[in-house]
Design an enzyme around this catalytic site. Structure first.
Site, short mmCIF file in Angstrom:
data_model
loop_
_atom_site.label_atom_id
_atom_site.label_comp_id
_atom_site.label_asym_id
_atom_site.label_seq_id
_atom_site.Cartn_x
_atom_site.Cartn_y
_atom_site.Cartn_z
N ASP A 13 -7.49 4.65 -4.71
CA ASP A 13 -7.04 3.97 -5.93
C ASP A 13 -7.35 4.75 -7.19
OD1 ASP A 13 -6.17 1.86 -4.31
OD2 ASP A 13 -8.15 0.93 -4.37
N LYS A 16 -3.27 8.10 -7.54
CA LYS A 16 -2.49 9.14 -6.85
C LYS A 16 -0.99 8.90 -7.01
CE LYS A 16 -4.52 7.98 -3.02
NZ LYS A 16 -5.57 7.06 -3.52
N GLY A 40 -1.98 1.52 -1.30
CA GLY A 40 -1.26 0.75 -2.30
C GLY A 40 -1.17 1.60 -3.54
P1 GDP Z 1 -3.54 5.01 -5.91
O1 GDP Z 1 -3.79 4.17 -4.71
O2 GDP Z 1 -4.45 6.19 -5.99
O3 GDP Z 1 -2.10 5.41 -6.08
O4 GDP Z 1 -3.93 4.11 -7.16
P2 GDP Z 1 -3.51 2.56 -7.39
O5 GDP Z 1 -2.07 2.53 -7.76
O6 GDP Z 1 -3.96 1.72 -6.26
O7 GDP Z 1 -4.45 2.20 -8.60
C1 GDP Z 1 -4.40 2.90 -9.80
C2 GDP Z 1 -3.96 1.92 -10.92
O8 GDP Z 1 -4.21 2.52 -12.17
C3 GDP Z 1 -2.48 1.59 -10.92
O9 GDP Z 1 -2.34 0.27 -11.36
C4 GDP Z 1 -1.89 2.57 -11.94
O10 GDP Z 1 -0.72 2.07 -12.57
C5 GDP Z 1 -3.01 2.66 -12.92
N1 GDP Z 1 -3.14 3.95 -13.62
C6 GDP Z 1 -2.96 5.20 -13.12
N2 GDP Z 1 -3.30 6.12 -14.05
C7 GDP Z 1 -3.73 5.43 -15.13
C8 GDP Z 1 -4.25 5.81 -16.41
O11 GDP Z 1 -4.42 6.99 -16.72
N3 GDP Z 1 -4.62 4.78 -17.25
C9 GDP Z 1 -4.47 3.46 -16.94
N4 GDP Z 1 -4.85 2.55 -17.82
N5 GDP Z 1 -3.99 3.08 -15.74
C10 GDP Z 1 -3.63 4.06 -14.85
P1 IMO Z 2 -4.96 3.97 -1.56
O1 IMO Z 2 -4.01 4.97 -0.93
C1 IMO Z 2 -8.78 1.91 -1.39
C2 IMO Z 2 -10.34 1.00 2.61
C3 IMO Z 2 -10.42 -0.46 3.03
C4 IMO Z 2 -11.63 -0.41 3.94
C5 IMO Z 2 -11.48 0.93 4.64
C6 IMO Z 2 -10.85 0.84 6.02
O2 IMO Z 2 -4.29 2.90 -2.31
O3 IMO Z 2 -6.01 4.70 -2.33
P2 IMO Z 2 -8.35 0.48 6.82
O4 IMO Z 2 -7.43 -0.69 6.66
O5 IMO Z 2 -7.83 1.75 6.27
O6 IMO Z 2 -8.84 0.64 8.23
O7 IMO Z 2 -9.67 0.08 5.96
O8 IMO Z 2 -10.67 1.73 3.79
N1 IMO Z 2 -9.00 1.45 2.17
C7 IMO Z 2 -8.68 1.69 0.89
N2 IMO Z 2 -9.40 1.54 -0.25
N3 IMO Z 2 -7.53 2.42 -1.44
C8 IMO Z 2 -6.81 2.60 -0.31
O9 IMO Z 2 -5.63 3.25 -0.29
C9 IMO Z 2 -7.36 2.19 0.92
N4 IMO Z 2 -6.93 2.22 2.21
C10 IMO Z 2 -7.95 1.76 2.96
O10 IMO Z 2 -10.61 -1.29 1.91
O11 IMO Z 2 -12.80 -0.36 3.16
MG MG Z 3 -4.22 2.20 -4.20
#
Ligand code: GDP
Ligand code: IMO
Ligand code: MG
Length: 427
Positions: A13, A16, A40
């Site tokens: 999260d 990416k 996600g």
């Molecule tokens: P990922 O799983 O690594 O793709 O990250 P997620 O999408 O789960 O979580 C990152 C969150 O931060 C998302 O809601 C993005 O829209 C938001 N986001 C990404 N870059 C930035 C940033 O530079 N600033 C802010 N405020 N939000 C960001």
């Molecule tokens: P993105 O791509 C954050 C975590 C789960 C749990 C552990 C194992 O959005 O960064 P799993 O279902 O993969 O066997 O769960 O890994 N986990 C994540 N945490 N971001 C994710 O993906 C995750 N995908 C799995 O919360 O702790």
């Molecule tokens: Mg994510």
């Protein structure tokens, strides 16, 4: 041009999806190489917000071919609903390629994930419940179902039966659940086969030929370095290799093909699910990071655990991935704090430790050693260049760069595609 890898440097999260989407307009292929719909990724394009789970974020860039590599685990029902959701919003998904060697998340893998977690009780991992671990376990146990198996009914039947042989014993005798009928599983999987067929390809060949032709290929990791099955905080990890080496095995390209490895790094730290997290906050600062950063899981809707930036982890990510660059995200979230603590080392049983300990016991005992950096109060979301940032924000970035061991080549100051400060070009 050598390929690029873009991966999470913390516990997932990190942003990416946004970073991949940003580059998507300039690359020819975006490739997922591990994980599945446990990911996600939120991508904001103009006033549109997309939540992607299985599909590579490059699917939102018209010129780009999105690829699901052999190392990914594919839940066909999720795949089809994600595709139709995008189609309804006018996104063309016809270029998608899926490796015939990718493994299928079957309904029984999802069941096993959920019952195992329930059985573990207090010791649970806090998985996303999407069947990820059990599917990779089947792969390693050589009883997995692959995408190509959907096109040979008799083989599919044999394989599903073999996989269920042991599982049904465990489900009925250990977990007190009903047995799963092979026929039903086969019928469900066959129901997806023809809809998926147009996308199935020899992605290893396609990607290697693309690299021969000097096309730009970007590998997009799911999860993050500390969730890696080999290099993360085992057993509180996911069941694949999000680290850079995973791109080679998960897509079928050699390490000599890769030029740059970009670590996505949040300006603070978050984690979802169970497991150690030295800088975790349980006070109003943690609550504020969660609120301002919108730190709620895209896949499961769980609140993310929040804490200060941990430079020990960032250094570790640089090392195990061979990072050439960082993309620092969510700097804007830290606006308003007078002082910002940054973890520079750990104290473990009275000793100061500069690097991530290999021992799980030590890591569980690690207490953060903080240095405090002065904060800023100016809105930075409009900043377009590094010099637009207030001095203290510049100093925060420089300090993180120094501690983390690789140059920070881009900074996110908001969720939108254009809310990014580019320092060194990635392409
Ligand atoms: P990922 O799983 O690594 O793709 O990250 P997620 O999408 O789960 O979580 C990152 C969150 O931060 C998302 O809601 C993005 O829209 C938001 N986001 C990404 N870059 C930035 C940033 O530079 N600033 C802010 N405020 N939000 C960001
Ligand atoms: P993105 O791509 C954050 C975590 C789960 C749990 C552990 C194992 O959005 O960064 P799993 O279902 O993969 O066997 O769960 O890994 N986990 C994540 N945490 N971001 C994710 O993906 C995750 N995908 C799995 O919360 O702790
Ligand atoms: Mg994510």
């Amino acid at each position: 041009m050598p390929a690029l890898v873009l991966l999470g440097a913390q516990w997932g999260d990190e942003g990416k999806g946004k970073a991949t989407d940003l580059l998507g307009g300039s690359v020819d292929y975006v490739v997922r190489y591990q994980g599945g719909n446990n990911a996600g990724h939120t991508v904001v394009v103009g006033d549109q917000k997309y939540a992607l789970h299985l599909l590579p974020s490059g699917i939102l860039s018209p010129g780009c071919t999105p690829v699901i590599g052999n190392g990914v685990v594919v839940d066909p029902s999720v795949l089809l609903s994600e595709l139709s959701g995008l189609n309804e919003r006018g996104v063309d998904t016809s270029k998608l390629l899926i490796s015939g060697n990718a493994h299928i998340i079957t309904p029984y893998n999802v069941t096993v994930d959920k019952v195992t977690e329930r059985f573990l009780g207090k010791r649970k991992i806090g998985t996303t419940g999407r069947g990820i671990g059990p599917t990779y376990a089947d792969k390693i146990n050589r009883v997995g179902i692959r995408v190509q198996d959907l096109y040979d009914e008799s083989i599919l039947h044999q394989k599903v039966e073999a996989a269920l042989d042991v599982k049904n014993q465990v489900l009925t005798k250990l977990y007190n659940r009903r047995a799963i009928a092979a026929d039903q599983v086969v019928e469900e999987l066959l129901g997806y086969a023809e809809q998926i067929r147009p996308y199935v390809a020899d992605t290893v060949l396609v990607l290697n030929q693309a690299l021969d032709e000097d096309k730009v290929v970007l590998f997009e990791g799911g999860q993050g370095t500390l969730l890696d099955i080999d290099h993360g905080t085992y057993p509180f990890v996911t069941s694949s290799n999000p680290t850079a080496g995973g791109a080679c095995t998960g897509a079928g390209v050699g390490p000599t093909r890769i030029g740059r490895v970009i670590g996505i790094l949040k300006a603070y730290t978050t984690r979802v699910g169970a497991g150690p997290f030295p800088t975790e906050l349980f006070d109003e600062d943690g609550e504020a990071l969660r609120r301002i950063g919108g730190e709620r899981g895209v896949t499961t809707g769980r609140d993310r655990r929040c804490g200060w930036f941990d430079a020990v982890i960032a250094r570790y990510a640089t090392r195990v991935n061979g990072l050439t660059d960082f993309f620092l995200t969510k700097l804007d979230v830290l606006t308003g704090w007078e002082q910002i603590p940054v973890c520079v080392a750990y104290e473990i049983d009275g000793r100061r430790v500069e690097e991530l300990p290999y021992s799980q016991t030590d890591f569980h005992h690690a207490k953060p050693v903080y240095e405090t950096l002065p904060g800023w109060s100016e809105d930075i979301t409009q900043a377009k260049s590094f010099s637009d940032l207030p001095k203290n924000a510049q100093n925060y970035v420089k300090a993180l760069e120094e501690m983390s061991g690789a140059p920070i080549s881009a900074i996110g100051v908001g969720p939108g595609r254009d809310e990014t400060i580019e320092i060194n070009s990635f392409l």
